[in-house]
Design an enzyme around this catalytic site. Structure first.
Site, PDB file in Angstrom:
ATOM      1  N   HIS A   1      -6.062  -0.746   1.138  1.00 56.99           N
ATOM      2  CA  HIS A   1      -5.231   0.456   1.235  1.00 56.99           C
ATOM      3  C   HIS A   1      -4.322   0.525   0.007  1.00 56.99           C
ATOM      4  CE1 HIS A   1      -3.129   3.744   3.116  1.00 56.99           C
ATOM      5  NE2 HIS A   1      -1.997   3.161   2.735  1.00 56.99           N
TER       6      HIS A   1
ATOM      7  N   ASP B   1      -3.939   1.207   9.395  1.00 54.80           N
ATOM      8  CA  ASP B   1      -3.249   0.569   8.267  1.00 54.80           C
ATOM      9  C   ASP B   1      -2.138  -0.392   8.708  1.00 54.80           C
ATOM     10  OD1 ASP B   1      -4.904   2.045   6.586  1.00 54.80           O
ATOM     11  OD2 ASP B   1      -3.443   3.658   6.347  1.00 54.80           O
TER      12      ASP B   1
ATOM     13  N   GLN C   1      -5.778  -3.281 -10.013  1.00 54.96           N
ATOM     14  CA  GLN C   1      -5.392  -4.443  -9.187  1.00 54.96           C
ATOM     15  C   GLN C   1      -6.232  -4.531  -7.913  1.00 54.96           C
ATOM     16  OE1 GLN C   1      -3.373  -6.884 -10.301  1.00 54.96           O
ATOM     17  NE2 GLN C   1      -3.625  -5.618 -12.128  1.00 54.96           N
TER      18      GLN C   1
ATOM     19  N   MET D   1     -13.528   6.554   4.073  1.00 55.52           N
ATOM     20  CA  MET D   1     -12.455   7.469   4.451  1.00 55.52           C
ATOM     21  C   MET D   1     -12.679   8.062   5.844  1.00 55.52           C
ATOM     22  SD  MET D   1     -10.690   6.852   1.878  1.00 55.52           S
ATOM     23  CE  MET D   1      -9.361   8.008   1.671  1.00 55.52           C
TER      24      MET D   1
END
Ligand code: GAR
Length: 204
Positions: free
Chosen positions: A113, A149, A177, A94
């Site tokens: 992400h 991102d 997932q 982070m």
């Protein structure tokens, strides 16, 4: 042997998923790949104990001891480079990384992400997906570039948003997932590299 270095800041469940996949699928023998080290910017990161128990080298480098982001990133790169990484994996790390760090690992730096990028970059992804009324949410593994991102997408997985979901219940569904697609993305990185190498060798 090719080396993976994983950077974490917290629980490290994605790191653990990659380590378990490497063991289960015998990446050392089949791909010549190993997780060489796990580094954290927080001493209380839960994932450190998991890595230590697996005999993986760990290090803590606390960002609070540095005057600037660039200074911290330079020392982090120095420590990461000591493991001669072929791939650096951000797994719940982070910290925003400075352009110098990102450029140094260009093409060998992955991040996970917890949203379907390009939707919801940044923080609080699940709360924002719920507030926007999304019917689906998900997770993205992408290459890291100097814009946050935004780098090329490598893998994604989609989950439904269920009636009554909170940010926490949605985060838990997405996380299951994450543990599927991050090991797959890392394995794919080395499989593609092996194919490229074979082509180069054949055509040489
Ligand atoms: C994961 O949900 C990951 O996608 C997210 O932090 C969590 C870390 O969990 N990463 C980000 O939000 C990066 N912007 P873990 O420590 O159990 O792997």
């Amino acid at each position: 042997m090719k080396n993976i270095v994983i950077l974490i800041s917290g629980g490290g469940s994605n790191m653990a998923a990659i380590v378990r996949a490497a063991e289960r699928e015998d990446w050392e023998r089949k791909l010549g790949v190993r997780v060489a080290a796990v580094l954290s910017n927080r001493a209380d990161a839960g994932g450190l104990a998991f890595a230590q128990a697996r005999g993986i080298a760990t290090q803590v480098l606390d960002h609070k001891g540095f005057d600037s982001r660039e200074d911290f990133d330079a020392e982090l790169a120095r420590r990461v480079d000591a493991y001669a990484p072929d791939l650096v994996v951000l797994a719940g790390f982070m910290r925003i990384l400075s352009p110098g760090f990102v450029d140094h690992y260009a093409g060998r730096l992955l991040n996970i992400h917890p949203s379907l990028l390009p939707a919801f970059p940044g923080l609080q992804t699940h709360r924002r997906a719920l507030a926007a009324g999304c019917k689906f949410a998900g997770v993205t593994v992408h290459q890291v570039t100097s814009e946050l991102d935004v780098g090329p997408i490598v893998e994604q997985a989609v989950v439904p948003v269920m009636p009554g979901d909170t940010a926490d219940t949605l985060a838990a569904r997405v996380l299951t997932q994450e543990h599927v697609i991050y090991p797959r993305a890392v394995r794919g990185f080395f499989q593609r590299a092996a194919v490229c190498q074979a082509v180069l060798t054949t055509s040489a």
